[in-house]
Design a protein around this motif. Structure first.
Motif, PDB file in Angstrom:
ATOM      1  N   LEU A  81      64.889   8.088 -10.028  1.00  0.00           N
ATOM      2  CA  LEU A  81      64.812   8.208 -11.540  1.00  0.00           C
ATOM      3  C   LEU A  81      63.658   7.406 -12.171  1.00  0.00           C
ATOM      4  O   LEU A  81      63.414   7.820 -13.356  1.00  0.00           O
ATOM      5  CB  LEU A  81      66.159   7.492 -12.035  1.00  0.00           C
ATOM      6  N   LEU A  82      62.941   6.587 -11.361  1.00  0.00           N
ATOM      7  CA  LEU A  82      61.707   5.784 -11.999  1.00  0.00           C
ATOM      8  C   LEU A  82      60.762   6.512 -12.776  1.00  0.00           C
ATOM      9  O   LEU A  82      60.503   6.274 -14.035  1.00  0.00           O
ATOM     10  CB  LEU A  82      61.123   4.863 -10.973  1.00  0.00           C
ATOM     11  N   PRO A  83      60.151   7.780 -12.257  1.00  0.00           N
ATOM     12  CA  PRO A  83      59.297   8.227 -12.914  1.00  0.00           C
ATOM     13  C   PRO A  83      59.621   8.922 -14.384  1.00  0.00           C
ATOM     14  O   PRO A  83      59.114   8.592 -15.421  1.00  0.00           O
ATOM     15  CB  PRO A  83      58.738   9.542 -12.108  1.00  0.00           C
ATOM     16  N   ALA A  84      60.868   9.414 -14.281  1.00  0.00           N
ATOM     17  CA  ALA A  84      61.359   9.982 -15.688  1.00  0.00           C
ATOM     18  C   ALA A  84      61.940   8.823 -16.540  1.00  0.00           C
ATOM     19  O   ALA A  84      61.647   8.975 -17.570  1.00  0.00           O
ATOM     20  CB  ALA A  84      62.571  10.864 -15.309  1.00  0.00           C
ATOM     21  N   TYR A  85      62.363   7.808 -16.015  1.00  0.00           N
ATOM     22  CA  TYR A  85      62.715   6.429 -16.977  1.00  0.00           C
ATOM     23  C   TYR A  85      61.532   6.028 -17.284  1.00  0.00           C
ATOM     24  O   TYR A  85      61.479   5.481 -18.543  1.00  0.00           O
ATOM     25  CB  TYR A  85      63.530   5.528 -15.862  1.00  0.00           C
ATOM     26  N   ALA A  86      60.516   5.796 -16.716  1.00  0.00           N
ATOM     27  CA  ALA A  86      59.138   5.280 -17.311  1.00  0.00           C
ATOM     28  C   ALA A  86      58.483   6.307 -18.448  1.00  0.00           C
ATOM     29  O   ALA A  86      58.107   5.523 -19.095  1.00  0.00           O
ATOM     30  CB  ALA A  86      58.119   5.237 -16.066  1.00  0.00           C
ATOM     31  N   LEU A  87      58.657   7.623 -18.102  1.00  0.00           N
ATOM     32  CA  LEU A  87      58.201   8.438 -19.045  1.00  0.00           C
ATOM     33  C   LEU A  87      59.092   8.681 -20.419  1.00  0.00           C
ATOM     34  O   LEU A  87      58.423   8.587 -21.557  1.00  0.00           O
ATOM     35  CB  LEU A  87      57.890   9.776 -18.702  1.00  0.00           C
ATOM     36  N   GLY A  88      60.310   8.399 -20.224  1.00  0.00           N
ATOM     37  CA  GLY A  88      61.138   8.901 -21.421  1.00  0.00           C
ATOM     38  C   GLY A  88      62.239   7.863 -21.510  1.00  0.00           C
ATOM     39  O   GLY A  88      63.538   8.312 -22.243  1.00  0.00           O
ATOM     40  N   GLY A  89      62.680   6.760 -20.664  1.00  0.00           N
ATOM     41  CA  GLY A  89      63.507   5.703 -21.074  1.00  0.00           C
ATOM     42  C   GLY A  89      64.881   6.394 -20.612  1.00  0.00           C
ATOM     43  O   GLY A  89      64.806   7.205 -19.772  1.00  0.00           O
ATOM     44  N   TYR A  90      66.178   6.045 -21.073  1.00  0.00           N
ATOM     45  CA  TYR A  90      67.248   6.413 -20.835  1.00  0.00           C
ATOM     46  C   TYR A  90      67.419   7.982 -21.100  1.00  0.00           C
ATOM     47  O   TYR A  90      67.672   8.560 -20.082  1.00  0.00           O
ATOM     48  CB  TYR A  90      68.480   5.727 -21.391  1.00  0.00           C
ATOM     49  N   PRO A  91      66.858   8.341 -22.223  1.00  0.00           N
ATOM     50  CA  PRO A  91      66.882   9.900 -22.393  1.00  0.00           C
ATOM     51  C   PRO A  91      66.185  10.762 -20.992  1.00  0.00           C
ATOM     52  O   PRO A  91      66.760  11.570 -20.766  1.00  0.00           O
ATOM     53  CB  PRO A  91      66.452  10.307 -23.496  1.00  0.00           C
ATOM     54  N   GLY A  92      64.976  10.209 -20.733  1.00  0.00           N
ATOM     55  CA  GLY A  92      64.427  10.743 -19.552  1.00  0.00           C
ATOM     56  C   GLY A  92      64.923  10.790 -18.385  1.00  0.00           C
ATOM     57  O   GLY A  92      64.962  11.802 -17.757  1.00  0.00           O
ATOM     58  N   ALA A  93      65.649   9.806 -18.070  1.00  0.00           N
ATOM     59  CA  ALA A  93      66.354   9.707 -16.778  1.00  0.00           C
ATOM     60  C   ALA A  93      67.561  10.550 -16.919  1.00  0.00           C
ATOM     61  O   ALA A  93      67.716  11.294 -15.687  1.00  0.00           O
ATOM     62  CB  ALA A  93      66.907   8.206 -16.489  1.00  0.00           C
ATOM     63  N   ARG A  94      68.075  10.915 -17.924  1.00  0.00           N
ATOM     64  CA  ARG A  94      69.295  11.571 -18.230  1.00  0.00           C
ATOM     65  C   ARG A  94      69.075  13.208 -18.174  1.00  0.00           C
ATOM     66  O   ARG A  94      69.484  13.721 -17.410  1.00  0.00           O
ATOM     67  CB  ARG A  94      70.083  11.260 -19.704  1.00  0.00           C
ATOM     68  N   ALA A  95      67.813  13.321 -18.791  1.00  0.00           N
ATOM     69  CA  ALA A  95      67.369  14.865 -18.699  1.00  0.00           C
ATOM     70  C   ALA A  95      66.883  15.023 -17.142  1.00  0.00           C
ATOM     71  O   ALA A  95      67.103  16.160 -16.828  1.00  0.00           O
ATOM     72  CB  ALA A  95      66.026  14.962 -19.544  1.00  0.00           C
ATOM     73  N   PHE A  96      66.186  14.160 -16.508  1.00  0.00           N
ATOM     74  CA  PHE A  96      65.933  14.524 -14.983  1.00  0.00           C
ATOM     75  C   PHE A  96      67.147  14.676 -14.061  1.00  0.00           C
ATOM     76  O   PHE A  96      67.219  15.632 -13.484  1.00  0.00           O
ATOM     77  CB  PHE A  96      65.013  13.342 -14.541  1.00  0.00           C
ATOM     78  N   ALA A  97      68.192  13.888 -14.455  1.00  0.00           N
ATOM     79  CA  ALA A  97      69.433  13.841 -13.587  1.00  0.00           C
ATOM     80  C   ALA A  97      70.165  15.192 -13.880  1.00  0.00           C
ATOM     81  O   ALA A  97      70.834  15.692 -13.043  1.00  0.00           O
ATOM     82  CB  ALA A  97      70.268  12.669 -13.739  1.00  0.00           C
ATOM     83  N   SER A  98      70.047  15.389 -15.096  1.00  0.00           N
ATOM     84  CA  SER A  98      70.733  16.772 -15.696  1.00  0.00           C
ATOM     85  C   SER A  98      70.219  18.039 -15.042  1.00  0.00           C
ATOM     86  O   SER A  98      70.949  19.084 -14.824  1.00  0.00           O
ATOM     87  CB  SER A  98      70.732  17.034 -17.044  1.00  0.00           C
ATOM     88  N   THR A  99      68.758  17.956 -14.600  1.00  0.00           N
ATOM     89  CA  THR A  99      68.214  19.231 -14.013  1.00  0.00           C
ATOM     90  C   THR A  99      68.213  19.057 -12.561  1.00  0.00           C
ATOM     91  O   THR A  99      67.883  20.051 -11.957  1.00  0.00           O
ATOM     92  CB  THR A  99      66.952  19.365 -14.628  1.00  0.00           C
ATOM     93  N   ALA A 100      68.256  18.022 -11.894  1.00  0.00           N
ATOM     94  CA  ALA A 100      68.168  17.829 -10.676  1.00  0.00           C
ATOM     95  C   ALA A 100      69.272  18.501  -9.616  1.00  0.00           C
ATOM     96  O   ALA A 100      70.464  18.738 -10.203  1.00  0.00           O
ATOM     97  CB  ALA A 100      68.192  16.291 -10.219  1.00  0.00           C
TER      98      ALA A 100
END
Length: 100
Positions: A81-100
């Protein structure tokens, strides 16, 4: 269960933060801010406040040495999750996990 409920984009439907999700996110925060998995300063400074509104009790590994705080959870998901979290915080991690 999954980190995030893929149908709604929230954790387990009944709340924004559920199960172990905030624990994985605080590990991602530690990787981002410190480059390590020692969560001592994250919990001392409540660095999880941006994605968890209450007081988060650490899930400490029984093998944690004195003066450190290591999670009992595997670091694989936070590292993923780190790259998505680094770029967008919790919403970025959530979006990444939702599409993975």
């Amino acid at each position: 269960q999954h980190l995030l409920d893929m149908r709604s984009g929230t954790a387990f439907d009944e709340s924004d933060y559920g199960g172990d999700e905030p624990h994985y996110l605080v590990m991602a925060q530690s990787l981002l801010s410190d480059g390590d998995l020692d969560l001592t300063d994250e919990f001392a400074g409540r660095e999880y406040a941006g994605f968890y509104g209450g007081d988060l009790a650490p899930h400490t590994s029984p093998n944690t040495p004195p003066g450190r705080l290591y999670s009992m959870h595997s670091p694989g998901l936070p590292a993923l999750l780190l790259p998505a979290y680094a770029l967008g915080g919790y919403p970025g991690a959530r979006a990444f996990a939702s599409t993975a």
